[in-house]
Design an enzyme around this catalytic site. Structure first.
Site, PDB file in Angstrom:
ATOM      1  N   ARG A  70       0.849  -1.203   0.000  1.00 11.25           N
ATOM      2  CA  ARG A  70       0.000   0.000   0.000  1.00 11.25           C
ATOM      3  C   ARG A  70       0.877   1.243   0.000  1.00 11.25           C
ATOM      4  O   ARG A  70       2.099   1.145   0.096  1.00 11.25           O
ATOM      5  CB  ARG A  70      -0.939  -0.003   1.206  1.00 11.25           C
ATOM      6  CG  ARG A  70      -0.242   0.065   2.556  1.00 11.25           C
ATOM      7  CD  ARG A  70      -1.277  -0.072   3.670  1.00 11.25           C
ATOM      8  NE  ARG A  70      -0.707  -0.099   4.986  1.00 11.25           N
ATOM      9  CZ  ARG A  70      -0.585   0.966   5.782  1.00 11.25           C
ATOM     10  NH1 ARG A  70      -0.952   2.163   5.354  1.00 11.25           N
ATOM     11  NH2 ARG A  70      -0.085   0.841   6.994  1.00 11.25           N
ATOM     12  N   ARG A  98      -1.104  -1.610  -5.679  1.00  9.54           N
ATOM     13  CA  ARG A  98      -1.205  -1.292  -4.246  1.00  9.54           C
ATOM     14  C   ARG A  98      -2.660  -1.097  -3.862  1.00  9.54           C
ATOM     15  O   ARG A  98      -3.445  -0.553  -4.634  1.00  9.54           O
ATOM     16  CB  ARG A  98      -0.408  -0.037  -3.916  1.00  9.54           C
ATOM     17  CG  ARG A  98       1.060  -0.358  -4.049  1.00  9.54           C
ATOM     18  CD  ARG A  98       1.950   0.798  -3.822  1.00  9.54           C
ATOM     19  NE  ARG A  98       3.285   0.372  -4.218  1.00  9.54           N
ATOM     20  CZ  ARG A  98       4.196  -0.095  -3.378  1.00  9.54           C
ATOM     21  NH1 ARG A  98       3.957  -0.151  -2.094  1.00  9.54           N
ATOM     22  NH2 ARG A  98       5.367  -0.506  -3.823  1.00  9.54           N
ATOM     23  N   LEU A 100      -5.621   0.618  -2.057  1.00  7.61           N
ATOM     24  CA  LEU A 100      -5.909   1.975  -1.566  1.00  7.61           C
ATOM     25  C   LEU A 100      -6.687   1.879  -0.267  1.00  7.61           C
ATOM     26  O   LEU A 100      -7.598   1.066  -0.132  1.00  7.61           O
ATOM     27  CB  LEU A 100      -6.701   2.747  -2.620  1.00  7.61           C
ATOM     28  CG  LEU A 100      -5.972   2.950  -3.952  1.00  7.61           C
ATOM     29  CD1 LEU A 100      -6.876   3.650  -4.957  1.00  7.61           C
ATOM     30  CD2 LEU A 100      -4.673   3.729  -3.759  1.00  7.61           C
ATOM     31  N   ASN A 114     -11.731   0.072 -10.984  1.00  4.12           N
ATOM     32  CA  ASN A 114     -10.609  -0.847 -11.209  1.00  4.12           C
ATOM     33  C   ASN A 114     -11.024  -1.875 -12.244  1.00  4.12           C
ATOM     34  O   ASN A 114     -12.214  -2.140 -12.445  1.00  4.12           O
ATOM     35  CB  ASN A 114     -10.273  -1.552  -9.884  1.00  4.12           C
ATOM     36  CG  ASN A 114      -9.093  -2.506 -10.020  1.00  4.12           C
ATOM     37  OD1 ASN A 114      -8.093  -2.186 -10.671  1.00  4.12           O
ATOM     38  ND2 ASN A 114      -9.210  -3.685  -9.435  1.00  4.12           N
ATOM     39  N   HIS A 116     -10.258  -5.953 -13.166  1.00  6.46           N
ATOM     40  CA  HIS A 116      -9.684  -7.153 -12.571  1.00  6.46           C
ATOM     41  C   HIS A 116      -9.808  -8.308 -13.580  1.00  6.46           C
ATOM     42  O   HIS A 116     -10.859  -8.478 -14.195  1.00  6.46           O
ATOM     43  CB  HIS A 116     -10.426  -7.501 -11.278  1.00  6.46           C
ATOM     44  CG  HIS A 116      -9.874  -8.708 -10.601  1.00  6.46           C
ATOM     45  ND1 HIS A 116      -8.693  -8.669  -9.879  1.00  6.46           N
ATOM     46  CD2 HIS A 116     -10.301  -9.991 -10.582  1.00  6.46           C
ATOM     47  CE1 HIS A 116      -8.427  -9.885  -9.436  1.00  6.46           C
ATOM     48  NE2 HIS A 116      -9.379 -10.703  -9.836  1.00  6.46           N
ATOM     49  N   ASP A 148     -13.915  -0.299  -3.396  1.00  5.65           N
ATOM     50  CA  ASP A 148     -14.269  -0.051  -1.999  1.00  5.65           C
ATOM     51  C   ASP A 148     -13.101  -0.503  -1.122  1.00  5.65           C
ATOM     52  O   ASP A 148     -12.016  -0.796  -1.638  1.00  5.65           O
ATOM     53  CB  ASP A 148     -15.607  -0.724  -1.638  1.00  5.65           C
ATOM     54  CG  ASP A 148     -15.528  -2.242  -1.714  1.00  5.65           C
ATOM     55  OD1 ASP A 148     -14.410  -2.795  -1.842  1.00  5.65           O
ATOM     56  OD2 ASP A 148     -16.591  -2.886  -1.643  1.00  5.65           O
ATOM     57  N   GLY A 150     -12.484  -3.209   0.373  1.00  8.78           N
ATOM     58  CA  GLY A 150     -12.068  -4.600   0.269  1.00  8.78           C
ATOM     59  C   GLY A 150     -11.152  -4.815  -0.928  1.00  8.78           C
ATOM     60  O   GLY A 150     -10.789  -3.874  -1.635  1.00  8.78           O
ATOM     61  N   ASP A 152     -10.919  -6.126  -4.497  1.00 13.19           N
ATOM     62  CA  ASP A 152     -11.705  -6.496  -5.683  1.00 13.19           C
ATOM     63  C   ASP A 152     -13.160  -6.812  -5.331  1.00 13.19           C
ATOM     64  O   ASP A 152     -13.766  -7.733  -5.895  1.00 13.19           O
ATOM     65  CB  ASP A 152     -11.055  -7.709  -6.392  1.00 13.19           C
ATOM     66  CG  ASP A 152      -9.607  -7.442  -6.762  1.00 13.19           C
ATOM     67  OD1 ASP A 152      -9.299  -6.316  -7.177  1.00 13.19           O
ATOM     68  OD2 ASP A 152      -8.771  -8.350  -6.619  1.00 13.19           O
TER      69      ASP A 152
HETATM   70  C1  GRF Z   1      -4.615  -6.057 -16.118  1.00 14.01           C
HETATM   71  O1  GRF Z   1      -4.633  -7.401 -16.522  1.00 14.01           O
HETATM   72  C2  GRF Z   1      -5.627  -5.785 -15.053  1.00 14.01           C
HETATM   73  O2  GRF Z   1      -6.692  -6.671 -15.055  1.00 14.01           O
HETATM   74  C3  GRF Z   1      -4.868  -5.950 -13.768  1.00 14.01           C
HETATM   75  O3  GRF Z   1      -3.566  -5.535 -14.072  1.00 14.01           O
HETATM   76  C4  GRF Z   1      -3.301  -5.718 -15.451  1.00 14.01           C
HETATM   77  C5  GRF Z   1      -2.709  -4.449 -15.990  1.00 14.01           C
HETATM   78  O4  GRF Z   1      -2.188  -4.606 -17.269  1.00 14.01           O
HETATM   79  N1  GRF Z   1      -5.517  -5.210 -12.717  1.00 14.01           N
HETATM   80  P1  GRF Z   1      -1.757  -3.340 -18.107  1.00 14.01           P
HETATM   81  O5  GRF Z   1      -0.671  -2.616 -17.328  1.00 14.01           O
HETATM   82  O6  GRF Z   1      -2.961  -2.486 -18.303  1.00 14.01           O
HETATM   83  O7  GRF Z   1      -1.243  -3.888 -19.403  1.00 14.01           O
END
Ligand code: GRF
Length: 215
Positions: A70, A98, A100, A114, A116, A148, A150, A152
């Protein structure tokens, strides 16, 4: 052109920046009514900074401080100051490695998203594509969500599915997921910038419909 102020994005990333590129290009092409005002990274040599500079976008390395996962307090303040100075409307996390914490989250409450690399709530945390392979699922994908406190765990804005193939390695599956990310992230950012998104409890309305892609 109307005199309306643009919707400004602040992108945070630690890696190569392919999602930043997808969002920035969509902005430039006019598909997303926003502009990237600032890119920040906790890694001095991150590709995302280079990608931003190449596009004439302000890019800054801000040292994360003494913790591994973090930002420390001083770093948090430095990130917030830079984001405020750039008058950022939405923080777009694009591979920012990191977590947040509440002081930061509160400063931009409801304005941080974000992406994921799994269909949440399956496989939160690190290397989600490896988790998907190890678990043996046949479908995985990517998720854009509000951030949030947590990991993801925030309300889901958009998801796109991809198949897991018998011949997949971690690399090929990650690559397929990233292609889906590059389509999904700009669509979600666009919906937010156009003011189409409404949140009710955990449900997000007005985002792109879930996308299921064939093999
Ligand atoms: C992505 O796969 C995203 O899902 C994850 O980190 C990766 C970042 O890749 N959170 P990039 O730097 O955008 O190529």
């Amino acid at each position: 052109m109307s005199g309306e102020r643009k919707f400004i994005l602040g992108v945070l990333g630690s890696g190569r920046g392919s999602n930043f590129v997808a969002v920035a290009e969509a902005c430039r092409a006019g598909a997303v009514p926003a502009e990237v005002g600032l890119v920040l990274s906790d890694v001095a040599e991150a590709g995302i900074l280079e990608q931003a500079r190449r596009r004439g976008i302000q890019a800054q390395f801000i040292p994360p401080g003494k913790f591994r996962t973090r930002l420390d307090e001083e770093a948090e303040q430095a990130y917030l100051a830079a984001l405020r100075a750039a008058r950022v409307d939405l923080i777009v996390l694009a591979g920012f490695m990191r977590v947040l914490k509440p002081p930061f989250l509160d400063a931009f409450a409801g304005r941080i998203i974000n992406i994921h690399p799994s269909l949440l709530p399956s496989f939160p945390g690190l290397e989600a594509w490896k988790q998907a392979l190890a678990h043996g699922v046949k479908v995985t994908g990517c998720t854009v969500h509000w951030v949030d406190a947590g990991v993801d765990s925030g309300p889901i804005i958009g998801q796109q599915a991809v198949p897991v193939l018998d011949e997949d390695t971690p690399e090929t599956l990650h690559q397929r997921i990233q292609e889906a990310e590059h389509a999904l992230y700009p669509r979600c950012v666009g919906a937010i910038a156009r003011g189409e998104i409404r949140l009710q409890g955990r449900r997000v309305f007005g985002g792109p419909p879930g996308v299921i892609r064939g093999a």
